[in-house]
Design a protein around this motif. Structure first.
Motif, PDB file in Angstrom:
ATOM      1  N   ASP A   1      -2.537   5.258  -2.814  1.00 23.56           N
ATOM      2  CA  ASP A   1      -3.751   4.467  -2.612  1.00 23.56           C
ATOM      3  C   ASP A   1      -4.620   5.085  -1.517  1.00 23.56           C
TER       4      ASP A   1
ATOM      5  N   VAL B   1       0.849  -1.203   0.000  1.00 22.56           N
ATOM      6  CA  VAL B   1       0.000   0.000   0.000  1.00 22.56           C
ATOM      7  C   VAL B   1       0.885   1.254   0.000  1.00 22.56           C
TER       8      VAL B   1
ATOM      9  N   ARG C   1      -3.373  -0.968  -8.489  1.00 22.67           N
ATOM     10  CA  ARG C   1      -2.274  -0.079  -8.872  1.00 22.67           C
ATOM     11  C   ARG C   1      -1.043  -0.937  -9.151  1.00 22.67           C
TER      12      ARG C   1
ATOM     13  N   TYR D   1      -3.209   3.324 -11.947  1.00 26.91           N
ATOM     14  CA  TYR D   1      -4.246   2.452 -11.401  1.00 26.91           C
ATOM     15  C   TYR D   1      -5.364   2.235 -12.405  1.00 26.91           C
TER      16      TYR D   1
END
Ligand SMILES: NC(=O)C1=CN([C@@H]2O[C@H](COP(=O)(O)OP(=O)(O)OC[C@H]3O[C@@H](n4cnc5c(N)ncnc54)[C@H](O)[C@@H]3O)[C@@H](O)[C@H]2O)C=CC1
Ligand SMILES: N[C@@H](CC=O)C(=O)O
Length: 426
Positions: free
Chosen positions: A244, A240, A356, A380
């Motif tokens: 995001d 992550v 992504r 993404y």
């Protein structure tokens, strides 16, 4: 003997057994073991005393003198004076050896080890039934939240449309720090470790192996489904990024790792654990830090929401304490839904995801069936992919640095456009 006097005798025997302190053998003296020790020390009236403690490493500095410990857990297994064994070690294989041996002796056992329970649940239930012992494991799922006994006892007879929730405290803590304080992932993870939330190997938390184990245990109690952990998709938050978190925030959402168990048409069940974009209308939106939360959508009762601390020594010790009290009252899990008609486990679905990645090959391999949104500059894409493709490529998704969050929309793999209501409950 009259019926009245035999009843009186039974009542006296029960009162005596409730009054006698439960003699506990504690295996493991880490975060959870010490949490339980501390709680029982503060609650001398509870009626349980830790008679023996087994630890592994003789050289480790500890809060109690060395004489307080045994260095061989097997000694506790062979001690007939112990009424209950509490297993809270961090080694699932050894935990299974100890717990299964104790159950073969017909003993009463409490464990917090979700990896061990999830891998071996059918054998553990069989041993319990064959030898007459009892195994309780409330601490294994959602720390202090009494979710297993709620599903097992209260909802044992009621069909459930879905059970979905945040069941891992460490990943929720990391996501909260990144979202609220713009913390670095690695810094937030170290904090989760320092506070005793994370597993010894934090990959289990961050790559969603731990919540997958919990989902498998929930499936047994909520649906009578005995699944192997590998059957369940687990995608975590190791990759992550701030991009995001910002993507979710712009839409007024948060990213949470959600374990979802959904009853689908035709008595089919699916279970998956992934990051999910959660909006403020969901009760899960406000579940932050190491807290966990579970939404149960029951056929007759409607929605219910349980929330509480999902990790840490005292909250987890509290769940073990509740299991000790349950053992003292001769309670055991009913596993009522194992006796009901079996559901068919399916992964034959398409789920809508935010992905992504800069890996073109991965995009091809996932086989998007519909693209809802694409933004080249941030790398993404949002669209539907087959759940089976995610299961097949989950390891590569991790190693390729890709991040996935699902939107909550799910549909049959037939490409029908109808979105399943049950599956978008949160
Ligand atoms: N930390 C938490 O918030 C929660 C942990 N759990 C589970 O509880 C269990 C224990 O977790 P923690 O206390 O956090 O781990 P920990 O790493 O703090 O402590 C585990 C301890 O077990 C010891 N150990 C390993 N093998 C042993 C053996 N054969 N005999 C005696 N001791 C042995 C280790 O040396 C270590 O001190 C794990 O299964 C974990 O998944 C469950 C719910 C919450
Ligand atoms: N590592 C686990 C501990 C509790 O189960 C978590 O973070 O939830």
């Amino acid at each position: 003997m009259s019926r009245l006097s035999s009843t009186n005798l039974a009542v006296s025997a029960l009162a005596a057994s409730l009054a006698a302190p439960l003699r506990v053998g504690l295996i493991g003296f880490g975060c959870v073991g010490q949490g339980l020790y501390d709680i029982l020390r503060q609650r001398p009236g509870f009626g349980a005393e830790i008679r023996r403690i087994a630890v592994k490493n003789p050289g480790k500095p500890r809060s109690l003198p060395v004489e307080a410990f045994s260095f061989q857990a097997d000694e506790l297994l062979h001690d007939p004076e112990l009424d209950v064994l509490v297993e809270v070690i961090d080694d699932a294989r050894e935990a299974f050896r100890l717990v299964s041996t104790a159950l073969r002796q017909g003993r009463r056992v409490v464990t917090a080890n979700k990896a061990m329970v999830a891998q071996h649940l059918p054998e553990l239930i069989a041993l319990e039934r064959e030898f007459g012992g009892t195994l309780l494991y409330e601490a294994a799922v959602c720390g202090s939240i009494p979710v297993i006994r709620t599903l097992d006892a209260y909802f044992g007879q009621e069909p459930l449309r879905s059970v979905s929730g945040i069941v891992n405290g460490s990943s929720n803590y990391v996501l909260t720090r990144m979202g609220q304080d713009a913390s670095e992932y690695a810094v937030a993870l170290v904090e989760a470790q320092q506070q005793g939330f994370a597993e010894t190997d934090p990959t289990l938390d961050m790559a969603a192996f731990d919540p997958r184990s919990k989902a498998v245990i929930l499936a047994a109690h909520a649906y009578g489904a005995l699944l192997q952990p590998e059957q369940v998709l687990n995608l975590g938050i190791e990759n992550v990024s701030a991009t995001d978190i910002a993507y979710a925030a712009v839409a007024g959402q948060k990213i949470k790792v959600v374990a979802g168990l959904y009853l689908l048409p035709d008595q089919q069940l699916t279970v998956l654990v992934t990051p999910q974009l959660v909006d403020p209308t969901s009760p899960l939106y406000a579940v932050d830090d190491e807290f966990n939360g579970v939404v149960i959508e029951a056929e007759f009762a409607g929605p219910q929401f349980l929330r509480g601390r999902g990790a840490g020594g005292h909250p987890t010790g509290s769940a073990v304490l509740a299991d000790l009290a349950a053992l003292r009252a001769n309670q055991r899990y009913a596993y009522a839904k194992l006796a009901q008609p079996e559901l068919t486990y399916t992964t034959d679905l398409e789920i809508e995801i935010y992905l992504r990645t800069d890996d073109e090959l991965l995009l091809d391999q996932l086989g998007f069936t519909d693209i809802t949104e694409e933004a080249d500059e941030d790398g993404y894409i949002v669209g539907f992919v087959p759940l089976d493709a995610l299961i097949q490529h989950r390891d590569r998704l991790r190693t390729a640095g890709a991040f996935i969050a699902r939107t909550g929309n799910v549909r049959p793999a037939t490409h029908a456009t109808e979105v399943l209501e049950a599956a978008s409950a949160v």
